[in-house]
Every structure is written in structure tokens, then in C-alpha cells.
Design a protein around this motif. Structure first.
Motif, mmCIF file in Angstrom:
data_model
loop_
_atom_site.group_PDB
_atom_site.id
_atom_site.type_symbol
_atom_site.label_atom_id
_atom_site.label_comp_id
_atom_site.label_asym_id
_atom_site.label_seq_id
_atom_site.Cartn_x
_atom_site.Cartn_y
_atom_site.Cartn_z
ATOM 1 N N CYS A 107 -4.242 1.116 5.421
ATOM 2 C CA CYS A 107 -3.750 0.103 4.484
ATOM 3 C C CYS A 107 -2.775 -0.857 5.163
ATOM 4 C CB CYS A 107 -3.076 0.761 3.278
ATOM 5 S SG CYS A 107 -1.640 1.757 3.706
ATOM 6 N N SER A 108 -2.813 -0.907 6.502
ATOM 7 C CA SER A 108 -1.902 -1.779 7.242
ATOM 8 C C SER A 108 -2.396 -3.220 7.214
ATOM 9 C CB SER A 108 -1.788 -1.296 8.696
ATOM 10 O OG SER A 108 -1.315 0.026 8.753
ATOM 11 N N PHE A 109 -1.480 -4.145 6.959
ATOM 12 C CA PHE A 109 -1.766 -5.594 6.978
ATOM 13 C C PHE A 109 -2.941 -5.943 6.068
ATOM 14 C CE2 PHE A 109 -0.220 -4.317 11.229
ATOM 15 C CZ PHE A 109 1.003 -4.957 11.214
ATOM 16 N N ASP A 110 -2.988 -5.316 4.895
ATOM 17 C CA ASP A 110 -4.112 -5.537 3.983
ATOM 18 C C ASP A 110 -4.246 -6.999 3.563
ATOM 19 O OD1 ASP A 110 -3.006 -2.726 3.666
ATOM 20 O OD2 ASP A 110 -4.951 -2.521 2.692
ATOM 21 N N ARG A 111 -3.137 -7.602 3.219
ATOM 22 C CA ARG A 111 -3.188 -8.977 2.726
ATOM 23 C C ARG A 111 -3.743 -9.922 3.789
ATOM 24 N NH1 ARG A 111 0.259 -9.886 -1.805
ATOM 25 N NH2 ARG A 111 1.328 -7.990 -2.463
ATOM 26 N N ILE A 112 -3.296 -9.742 5.012
ATOM 27 C CA ILE A 112 -3.761 -10.615 6.092
ATOM 28 C C ILE A 112 -5.247 -10.382 6.356
ATOM 29 C CG2 ILE A 112 -3.446 -11.182 8.527
ATOM 30 C CD1 ILE A 112 -0.523 -10.340 8.225
ATOM 31 N N ILE A 113 -5.689 -9.119 6.338
ATOM 32 C CA ILE A 113 -7.100 -8.812 6.576
ATOM 33 C C ILE A 113 -7.972 -9.383 5.460
ATOM 34 C CG2 ILE A 113 -8.776 -6.932 6.749
ATOM 35 C CD1 ILE A 113 -6.636 -5.292 8.158
ATOM 36 N N LEU B 275 -8.289 -12.996 6.120
ATOM 37 C CA LEU B 275 -9.161 -13.219 7.281
ATOM 38 C C LEU B 275 -10.635 -13.105 6.882
ATOM 39 C CD1 LEU B 275 -8.611 -11.947 10.864
ATOM 40 C CD2 LEU B 275 -10.806 -11.526 9.807
ATOM 41 N N VAL B 276 -10.972 -12.063 6.135
ATOM 42 C CA VAL B 276 -12.360 -11.882 5.697
ATOM 43 C C VAL B 276 -12.787 -13.036 4.803
ATOM 44 C CG1 VAL B 276 -13.899 -10.398 4.358
ATOM 45 C CG2 VAL B 276 -12.264 -9.378 5.943
ATOM 46 N N ALA B 277 -11.886 -13.498 3.927
ATOM 47 C CA ALA B 277 -12.219 -14.607 3.033
ATOM 48 C C ALA B 277 -12.496 -15.881 3.810
ATOM 49 C CB ALA B 277 -11.076 -14.824 2.039
ATOM 50 N N LYS C 92 -1.650 -18.066 2.711
ATOM 51 C CA LYS C 92 -0.243 -17.921 3.093
ATOM 52 C C LYS C 92 -0.070 -17.381 4.507
ATOM 53 C CE LYS C 92 2.808 -16.764 0.110
ATOM 54 N NZ LYS C 92 3.657 -16.046 -0.855
ATOM 55 N N HIS C 93 -1.161 -16.819 5.092
ATOM 56 C CA HIS C 93 -1.070 -16.206 6.423
ATOM 57 C C HIS C 93 -2.029 -16.892 7.390
ATOM 58 C CE1 HIS C 93 1.172 -12.974 4.446
ATOM 59 N NE2 HIS C 93 0.205 -12.918 3.543
ATOM 60 N N THR C 94 -2.150 -18.231 7.289
ATOM 61 C CA THR C 94 -3.157 -18.951 8.059
ATOM 62 C C THR C 94 -2.953 -18.786 9.560
ATOM 63 O OG1 THR C 94 -3.405 -20.556 6.269
ATOM 64 C CG2 THR C 94 -4.200 -21.212 8.436
ATOM 65 N N LYS C 95 -1.718 -18.879 10.045
ATOM 66 C CA LYS C 95 -1.475 -18.766 11.485
ATOM 67 C C LYS C 95 -1.892 -17.386 11.995
ATOM 68 C CE LYS C 95 2.308 -22.106 11.766
ATOM 69 N NZ LYS C 95 3.736 -22.322 12.151
ATOM 70 N N THR C 96 -1.546 -16.333 11.253
ATOM 71 C CA THR C 96 -1.927 -14.978 11.662
ATOM 72 C C THR C 96 -3.430 -14.788 11.588
ATOM 73 O OG1 THR C 96 0.180 -14.233 10.728
ATOM 74 C CG2 THR C 96 -1.408 -12.547 11.323
ATOM 75 N N GLY D 161 -5.991 -13.709 14.520
ATOM 76 C CA GLY D 161 -6.876 -12.564 14.360
ATOM 77 C C GLY D 161 -8.336 -12.922 14.578
ATOM 78 N N LEU D 162 -8.756 -14.115 14.121
ATOM 79 C CA LEU D 162 -10.144 -14.544 14.338
ATOM 80 C C LEU D 162 -10.439 -14.741 15.825
ATOM 81 C CD1 LEU D 162 -10.483 -17.059 11.369
ATOM 82 C CD2 LEU D 162 -11.736 -14.918 11.633
#
Length: 581
Positions: free
Chosen positions: A134-140, A143-145, A160-164, A168-169
Motif C-alpha cells: 500500500c506504499s505510494f498508492d495515490r501516486i501509483i 500514474l496508471v491513470a 497533484k503528483h505530476t512531477k513524481t 515514475g513513467l
């Protein structure tokens, strides 16, 4: 709940607790009431029950990971399965374990896709015994979206996490996707947070408030309105009101029963500064500079921002109307204007317009609501006597209409009682643990060896005695802990009973008050209607004041009641015959 909200591809994740009732979750997934069509594409309800049982057997805090895939643009089932495969790759679980349910329903926006999908996976792998990450769920999720929008040709939406997400991509080899997102959102500010969470959505739905629909109404109203009065009028047409929040610059949307719907900023998707400018009428400042010095209408109330039609009619038809525009009715209700005046000093001389406000004058900016009320009173006092009487009667009618149509609220306990119930449950768990500890301590004490005569010969008697006394102290402390928990639990139970009784009595008193005010409102509306009739026939009565007009209305109503009573008695031959000769 773990949740990331974007506009085109929405991906949410809810971690379902083992202590929760899984039957409610299954009932929600099967529910056809809120959805036009429900279909299990993969797995069954029994599989969801098995996930919950597996987690319960492992004593896990969470039993099911519940993803919701909600695309805005048209998405096929094949594309949905690609999204599920991407989620499975990120969180390292086998897609074969997932249960997929498709829901179809009409969306609040006409261009939104009708279908959304629920994906459920057990938090515990029954074979490997591994727990889902469940780590970094929001960012993942974001990313998938973004990756899905690129694959399916959907419009990108800033998260809200575009840079991250971009980093990640690139790390996953999706350089084209990262470069495309970076180029598109290079100069764009971060978006607002989500308008409401899934739990807020379901909680409001249970009390009859449709948050998605209200959000569309609020967004359209804020986009259309140019002043606070315009916004209040648009929201009032949908049975909504806006009130100032506890914090400075915060505005809250409520329904006519006073139930909080949400923050105006979040519901409209605008920043707080923009909303505050609109509510303080800063948005139309340029129009005011061009000569539009009209003041706000004092008759605009929080529940009915539009000016009373009767007042406009009376203003045109009343005696002594010296309005030069009276014969040129443009079709738009006129507002009472107050000529702009130069501010006066204490000595009576005019203050220079170039003089900047200092001292206490500068502090008036924090009292906008009070200043607006004072401006309304000033405008009312500037009216003609006839207009002032009509305004007073209209306000009386407005309050009566509000009381007459007020809906009795459902009874629910306050946060204080709810917190007491939570504290009781927590204390009950502590008491259960303390009793287990006390039982184990007593058991160890009973099994502990006593000092024997041969212990003195071996010089170990003091060791045995010390161990025995230590066990006695542990048993005594455990017993004291159990007694303390029982006393606190008894006090909390007594307190919650008292609070519940008091809140029920307050609710009963509130209902009685509402019923009484509704009864009085009916009589007031009859009185107001009679007053309007008098002023239409005899406009000059308005110069006698509001009390005079209302007293005349009372006399008219009393005459009507007596006439009806006499007619009824005549029909029933109740009138006594005259004296016989």
C-alpha cells in the motif's frame, strides 16, 4: 480510504477492514437501485466472502482492496482489463484473484461514460500468505491513470503528483508518455483537491443529498455568476444557500434545512481566493469603475435573493412616485439606489478621496458581513414610506414561507454521543484484554511453587519467595486494572445514557417548536395576503406604517371569519328566532 481523483480516468482504492460487515459491501455491489445495470464480469459474491474469511483467519486488519475505475470518456471492457493488468503489475498480485463488477448508470454530466468498474482483490494471498503493498498508492493510481489516458487517446488531466508521475513513467520506460505529459503541463498550476471522498458521497446519499449532481450545479452557478447576489439567486433556484464558514475566506454550501453540503471552493473546483473575490463582489469591480454604482438590494435575503415582485409593482403604482424612469420599464426589476456621498469627518468636512484609509478604517475589511447588513439598513431607511412598508411585509412573508415549508430533520446523535460510543467500544476491548491478563496472572500464581523446608537447606528459599511475591504483585495489578476499566466503563455508560436522553428531548422540543411555528406561519401568510390586498386597493394606507396596515388586515380577516360563521349558522338554522308577538 486511499483515493486519487482526476477528471478523465478516476481510480480510487478503498481498504476494507476485517472488522466491517462484508455483507454490506456485497449488497452495494449487487445493488441495482442506484445503477441501471449490474454485472459480475469475473468472480462471484462468494469469492468476496472468501477473501474476507482468509483475512479474518490471518487476523489481518484489512481484508479486501477495493479499486473503482471510473473513466470520463468512452472505455471498452478490453481497455478496462488493461487498466486492471497495470494495477496488478504495480501492486504485485495475480489478476486471476480479482473479482470485477460492472455498474452502468446515468452520470451527472451528459458527456460522461455510463459504465464504471469495481475490482476487488484479497489483501492476503491465501497461497503465498503475502500482503498487498500500500506504499505510494495515490501516486501509483495517478500514474496508471495518466498512462491509460495516453494508451486510449483520452485527454490528459493534471494531477497533484505530476512531477513524481513523470519520473515514475521514465523509470518504467514510458519515456514518450512522460515527455508528452511534461510538455502539456509545463506552465500549469497544481489542481484543486477532490470535491468529496467516497465516504462523504455515501454518507450524503444516505440522507438524500446527491453530491455529484450538486457539484455540477455549483460549478455552473460559479461559472455564470458575476456577483454574490447572482450566485445566491442561481443556487436558491436549486434549493441551496451559501453561508460564511468559521475561517476567514471560507464559504459553505447548505441546503434549505441547514444541512452542510460542502465547501463552495471544492464543489466548484475554484481556488479559495477566486471564491472570496466573487463573494465580496470583486469580480465585477471593473463594471463598477465604468459607472455602475448600483448598491445591493436590501430586500435580497439569504433564502430568496430576488427582489419581491409586489414591491416592484407597488413602486410603479404607488402615490407620489417621482421616479423619472417609472414610465420606461425595461423589464428588469429596479433596485433602490442610494446616491454616493463623500465620507465625512467628525468635524463635518469632506475627506479627500486621495487619502488612504488608516487606523480603524483599514480594519473594516474584516467585517464585510456586518457592513453589508448596515448598508441594507441604510438602503431601507432611504426608501419612501410606502416602499419601506412593502419591504417589511415581504420579509414577514419570506420568514413565514420558510417556517411553513421547513422539513422536520431526521434524528441523529451528535458527535459527542458518537465519540462516547467509540470510547465505550475501545474501553470494552481494553477491559477484555485486562481480564485475559488477570486470568493468566492468577493461573501463573496458582502454579507457582510455595516455599518448602528443604528450600532453606539449599539456601534458595529467598529466590522462591521473591518469585512468588512478584507473581502476587502482577495478579494484584491486573485485578486493579480490571476494576479500573470496569469503573470507567460504568461511568461512560451512564454518561452516554444521559446524553442520549437529553438529545432526544432536545429533538422533541425542536420538532414541537417547528410544528408551532408552522401553524403560526399559516396564519401569518393569510395576514400577509390580506395586507397585499389592502395595499393594492388603498396604496395610501402604507403611509400609516407597517403596524397600521397589518392591523387593518387583521380586521379584514376577522370580518371574513364572522361572515363565514354567520353563513354557516344560517344554513344549519342555528340563528335564534326573533321575539314572538
Amino acid at each position: 480510504m486511499i483515493c486519487i481523483m482526476v477528471f478523465n480516468m478516476i481510480i480510487k482504492a478503498i481498504r476494507f477492514r476485517t472488522s466491517s460487515n462484508v455483507k454490506k459491501l456485497i449488497s452495494h455491489l449487487k445493488n441495482g437501485k442506484d445503477n441501471d445495470d449490474v454485472e459480475f464480469l469475473k468472480g462471484t459474491a462468494a469469492d468476496i466472502d472468501d477473501m474476507h474469511l482468509d483475512a479474518s483467519a490471518k487476523r489481518s486488519t484489512y481484508s479486501i482492496r477495493h479499486w473503482i475505475i471510473n473513466p470520463h470518456e468512452a472505455t471498452t471492457r478490453t481497455q478496462m482489463r488493461e487498466v486492471v493488468a497495470m494495477i496488478a503489475g504495480e501492486f504485485d498480485f495475480d489478476v486471476a484473484r480479482a473479482v470485477i463488477v460492472e455498474h452502468k448508470k446515468k452520470r451527472t454530466t451528459a458527456d460522461a461514460h455510463a459504465a464504471h468498474w469495481h475490482v476487488l482483490v484479497g489483501e492476503i494471498d491465501p497461497v503465498a500468505g503475502k500482503v498487498l503493498s500500500c506504499s505510494f498508492d495515490r501516486i501509483i493510481h495517478e500514474l496508471v491513470a495518466r498512462w491509460s489516458e495516453f494508451k486510449f487517446g483520452h485527454r490528459f488531466v493534471l494531477g497533484k503528483h505530476t512531477k513524481t508521475v513523470i519520473a515514475g513513467l521514465r523509470k518504467r520506460g514510458a519515456v514518450d508518455v512522460a515527455s508528452r505529459i511534461e510538455a502539456e503541463f509545463a506552465q500549469t498550476e497544481l489542481p484543486m483537491g477532490e470535491a468529496f471522498t467516497q465516504s462523504q458521497h455515501q454518507a450524503k446519499k444516505r440522507v438524500g443529498i446527491d453530491l455529484p449532481a450538486i457539484r455540477q450545479v455549483v460549478k455552473a452557478a460559479v461559472a455564470t455568476a458575476t456577483t454574490r447576489a447572482d450566485l445566491e439567486a442561481l443556487l436558491m433556484s436549486k434549493s441551496l444557500t451559501v453561508v460564511a464558514g468559521q475561517k476567514e475566506g471560507t464559504w459553505i454550501v447548505e441546503d434549505l434545512n441547514g444541512n452542510v453540503v460542502g465547501s463552495l471552493s471544492r464543489l466548484s473546483g475554484r481556488r479559495k481566493s477566486e471564491i472570496d473575490d466573487l463573494m465580496r463582489n470583486i469580480r465585477n469591480e471593473s463594471a463598477n469603475k465604468q459607472g455602475d454604482h448600483r448598491t445591493s438590494n436590501p430586500q435580497r435575503g439569504p433564502r430568496n435573493p430576488s427582489a419581491p415582485r409586489q414591491l416592484d409593482q407597488f413602486r410603479d403604482a404607488g402615490p407620489g412616485n417621482d421616479d423619472p424612469n417609472a414610465g420606461q420599464d425595461s423589464g428588469v426589476p429596479r433596485t433602490t439606489s442610494v446616491p454616493a456621498r463623500m465620507p465625512q469627518s467628525t468635524a463635518g468636512s469632506a475627506v479627500s478621496p486621495d487619502l488612504k484609509p488608516t487606523g480603524w478604517i483599514r480594519g473594516l475589511g474584516g467585517h464585510q458581513t456586518r457592513l453589508s447588513e448596515l448598508l441594507g439598513w441604510a438602503n431601507t431607511l432611504a426608501m419612501k414610506p410606502a416602499e419601506r412598508v412593502m419591504a417589511a411585509i415581504w420579509h414577514l412573508e419570506e420568514q413565514a414561507q420558510y417556517d411553513f415549508h421547513r422539513v422536520v430533520p431526521d434524528f441523529k446523535f451528535s458527535e459527542t454521543v458518537t465519540k462516547l460510543h467509540v470510547d465505550i467500544k475501545s474501553l470494552e476491548r481494553k477491559l477484555l484484554t485486562a481480564r485475559d491478563h488477570h486470568f493468566n496472572a492468577e493461573l501463573r500464581l496458582r502454579k507457582a511453587p510455595r516455599v518448602r523446608w528443604w528450600h532453606y537447606l539449599l539456601c534458595v528459599a529467598f529466590i522462591v519467595e521473591r518469585r512468588f511475591r512478584t507473581l502476587e504483585d502482577d495478579a494484584r495489578q491486573a485485578s486493579d486494572q480490571v476494576s479500573g476499566c470496569e469503573r470507567r466503563l460504568h461511568r461512560l455508560n451512564s454518561k452516554v445514557v444521559v446524553e442520549e436522553i437529553a438529545e432526544k428531548r432536545r429533538h422533541e422540543a425542536k420538532i414541537k417548536e417547528m410544528v408551532e411555528r408552522k401553524r403560526e406561519a399559516g396564519a401569518t401568510l393569510e395576514l400577509v395576503e390580506a395586507a397585499y390586498g389592502i395595499l393594492r386597493l388603498q396604496p395610501g394606507f402604507a403611509f400609516g406604517g407597517t403596524d397600521f396596515v397589518l392591523s387593518r388586515a387583521c380586521a379584514v380577516l376577522q370580518d371574513k371569519k364572522e361572515a363565514v360563521l354567520k353563513a354557516s349558522m344560517a344554513e344549519n338554522n342555528v340563528i335564534s328566532p326573533g321575539p314572538t308577538i
